[in-house]
Design an enzyme around this catalytic site. Structure first.
Site, PDB file in Angstrom:
ATOM      1  N   SER A 164      71.006  18.721  79.160  1.00 57.71           N
ATOM      2  CA  SER A 164      71.933  18.001  78.695  1.00 57.71           C
ATOM      3  C   SER A 164      72.575  18.213  77.553  1.00 57.71           C
ATOM      4  CB  SER A 164      71.618  16.316  78.980  1.00 57.71           C
ATOM      5  OG  SER A 164      72.639  15.440  78.252  1.00 57.71           O
ATOM      6  N   TYR A 185      65.585   9.430  77.549  1.00 59.06           N
ATOM      7  CA  TYR A 185      66.131  10.790  77.975  1.00 59.06           C
ATOM      8  C   TYR A 185      66.585  11.860  77.059  1.00 59.06           C
ATOM      9  CZ  TYR A 185      70.114  12.707  80.812  1.00 59.06           C
ATOM     10  OH  TYR A 185      71.041  13.614  81.534  1.00 59.06           O
ATOM     11  N   LYS A 196      65.086  15.450  77.295  1.00 57.91           N
ATOM     12  CA  LYS A 196      66.035  16.769  77.387  1.00 57.91           C
ATOM     13  C   LYS A 196      65.938  17.754  76.278  1.00 57.91           C
ATOM     14  CE  LYS A 196      67.957  15.579  81.293  1.00 57.91           C
ATOM     15  NZ  LYS A 196      67.945  16.233  82.484  1.00 57.91           N
TER      16      LYS A 196
HETATM   17  P1  NAD Z   1      72.274  12.131  90.534  1.00 58.82           P
HETATM   18  O1  NAD Z   1      71.881  10.753  90.279  1.00 58.82           O
HETATM   19  O2  NAD Z   1      73.581  12.187  91.296  1.00 58.82           O
HETATM   20  O3  NAD Z   1      71.297  13.061  91.019  1.00 58.82           O
HETATM   21  C1  NAD Z   1      69.960  13.088  90.761  1.00 58.82           C
HETATM   22  C2  NAD Z   1      69.081  13.857  91.882  1.00 58.82           C
HETATM   23  O4  NAD Z   1      67.774  13.921  91.337  1.00 58.82           O
HETATM   24  C3  NAD Z   1      69.374  12.915  93.133  1.00 58.82           C
HETATM   25  O5  NAD Z   1      69.209  13.800  94.253  1.00 58.82           O
HETATM   26  C4  NAD Z   1      67.834  12.196  93.084  1.00 58.82           C
HETATM   27  O6  NAD Z   1      67.422  11.768  94.486  1.00 58.82           O
HETATM   28  C5  NAD Z   1      66.887  13.169  92.364  1.00 58.82           C
HETATM   29  N1  NAD Z   1      65.938  12.443  91.823  1.00 58.82           N
HETATM   30  C6  NAD Z   1      65.645  11.611  90.951  1.00 58.82           C
HETATM   31  N2  NAD Z   1      64.510  11.178  90.995  1.00 58.82           N
HETATM   32  C7  NAD Z   1      63.889  11.835  91.635  1.00 58.82           C
HETATM   33  C8  NAD Z   1      62.528  11.957  91.982  1.00 58.82           C
HETATM   34  N3  NAD Z   1      61.648  11.243  91.329  1.00 58.82           N
HETATM   35  N4  NAD Z   1      62.075  12.739  92.730  1.00 58.82           N
HETATM   36  C9  NAD Z   1      62.754  13.687  93.313  1.00 58.82           C
HETATM   37  N5  NAD Z   1      64.194  13.672  93.240  1.00 58.82           N
HETATM   38  C10 NAD Z   1      64.738  12.881  92.327  1.00 58.82           C
HETATM   39  O7  NAD Z   1      72.484  12.621  89.088  1.00 58.82           O
HETATM   40  P2  NAD Z   1      73.358  14.274  88.356  1.00 58.82           P
HETATM   41  O8  NAD Z   1      74.249  13.615  87.549  1.00 58.82           O
HETATM   42  O9  NAD Z   1      73.738  15.001  89.362  1.00 58.82           O
HETATM   43  O10 NAD Z   1      72.085  14.586  87.653  1.00 58.82           O
HETATM   44  C11 NAD Z   1      71.793  15.948  87.944  1.00 58.82           C
HETATM   45  C12 NAD Z   1      71.064  16.268  86.643  1.00 58.82           C
HETATM   46  O11 NAD Z   1      72.052  16.572  85.690  1.00 58.82           O
HETATM   47  C13 NAD Z   1      70.174  15.198  85.896  1.00 58.82           C
HETATM   48  O12 NAD Z   1      68.930  15.938  85.301  1.00 58.82           O
HETATM   49  C14 NAD Z   1      70.740  14.742  84.684  1.00 58.82           C
HETATM   50  O13 NAD Z   1      70.092  14.071  83.551  1.00 58.82           O
HETATM   51  C15 NAD Z   1      71.717  15.978  84.272  1.00 58.82           C
HETATM   52  N6  NAD Z   1      72.807  15.702  83.857  1.00 58.82           N
HETATM   53  C16 NAD Z   1      73.749  14.715  84.147  1.00 58.82           C
HETATM   54  C17 NAD Z   1      74.888  14.391  83.567  1.00 58.82           C
HETATM   55  C18 NAD Z   1      76.195  13.622  84.155  1.00 58.82           C
HETATM   56  O14 NAD Z   1      76.957  13.285  83.246  1.00 58.82           O
HETATM   57  N7  NAD Z   1      75.852  13.452  85.430  1.00 58.82           N
HETATM   58  C19 NAD Z   1      75.051  15.170  82.005  1.00 58.82           C
HETATM   59  C20 NAD Z   1      74.223  15.833  81.699  1.00 58.82           C
HETATM   60  C21 NAD Z   1      72.931  15.962  82.546  1.00 58.82           C
END
Ligand code: NAD
Length: 256
Positions: free
Chosen positions: A138, A151, A155
């Site tokens: 992130s 978080y 990260k």
């Molecule tokens: P999301 O909530 O849509 O997806 C998260 C996924 O992780 C889901 O499929 C969920 O079931 C899975 N998950 C969560 N806890 C779990 C567990 N204990 N066991 C197995 N699976 C688990 O969120 P996203 O935005 O698609 O996030 C994906 C990644 O991107 C994350 O690591 C997040 O930190 C990172 N990220 C997201 C953003 C953003 O703005 N959306 C920005 C930077 C980084």
């Protein structure tokens, strides 16, 4: 022969976007995630692109389940070419109120699971003298924001872990890189908007404009496809000398 990719958290948001992108390229996919309709979503993508797949709902909090998922993948497909550590959760709270259980869960899901899975795929990647590990960190792996202590710690840890395995993997043709997205509109963000409204005493629109997009020079969400195409590039042969980087895809946030 078709290549194989394991993507954690691939039944929602960014992970699902990455899965669709690799399915289009004919990859065999190990889907994972906690969405109750995960198996169905994985089947739909597999049918749409005519690829082989497995859905394994291993919980990132359960190291034995993670090792079993890797074993199942190797037994089914022979090896894993690309591991994408993408599953993650968020929790927003001032540090003095931050629940200890939430801290532990965030560190386990966003950081420790990546270590367990890397360790599990390592012998097979080493044997084939090729491997790609791509960690979805992130912008918060590079800079901090208030109320996100766990978080940001996880990260930053993931970026440090990526650099270490890049060094260890280099003699074996294994590259390791982190991607550091800014704000991408996915379900994790919808939940965070609600939490931030409480923490900052703001409306949803104020949170999006003043807390989230305010940090980015480009005042719009990063698209899932920008992330997915970057993962595809890092997994390609062209990227075989790119390792140990933390690539910001953040609309200019960390340029400031
Ligand atoms: P999301 O909530 O849509 O997806 C998260 C996924 O992780 C889901 O499929 C969920 O079931 C899975 N998950 C969560 N806890 C779990 C567990 N204990 N066991 C197995 N699976 C688990 O969120 P996203 O935005 O698609 O996030 C994906 C990644 O991107 C994350 O690591 C997040 O930190 C990172 N990220 C997201 C953003 C953003 O703005 N959306 C920005 C930077 C980084």
């Amino acid at each position: 022969m078709a290549k194989t990719i394991l993507i954690t958290g691939s039944t929602s948001g960014i992970g699902m976007g990455i899965a669709r992108c690799f399915a289009k390229e004919g990859y065999q996919i190990i889907f994972n995630g906690l969405e109750p309709n995960g198996a169905e979503l994985a089947q739909q993508i597999a049918d749409e692109f005519g690829i082989r797949h497995i859905f394994n709902p291993a919980n990132m909090l359960d190291p034995d389940a993670l090792k079993a998922m890797v074993a199942e993948a190797i037994q089914t497909f022979g090896n894993i070419d690309v591991l994408v550590n993408n599953a993650g959760i968020q929790f927003v709270s001032p540090v003095e109120d931050f629940p200890e259980q939430k801290w532990n869960d965030i560190i386990s899901i966003n950081l420790t699971a990546a270590f367990i899975l890397t360790k599990a795929v390592w012998p097979s990647m080493k044997n084939q003298n090729r491997g790609r590990i791509i960690n979805i960190a992130s912008a918060h792996g590079l800079v901090a924001s208030e109320f996100k202590s766990a978080y940001v710690a996880a990260k930053h840890g993931l970026v440090g872990f990526t650099k270490t395995i890049a060094l260890e993997g280099a003699p074996f043709g294994i590259t390791a890189n982190a991607i550091c997205p800014g704000y991408v509109h996915t379900p994790i963000i919808d939940k965070q908007i609600a939490d931030q409204m409480k923490a900052h005493q703001m409306t949803a629109d104020e949170v999006v404009q003043k807390v989230m997009l305010d940090k980015q020079a480009i005042k719009s969400f990063i698209s899932i496809d920008t992330i997915a195409q970057s993962v595809l590039f890092l997994a390609s042969e062209t990227a075989n000398t790119i390792t140990g980087i933390a690539l910001p895809l953040d609309g200019g946030w960390t340029a400031q």
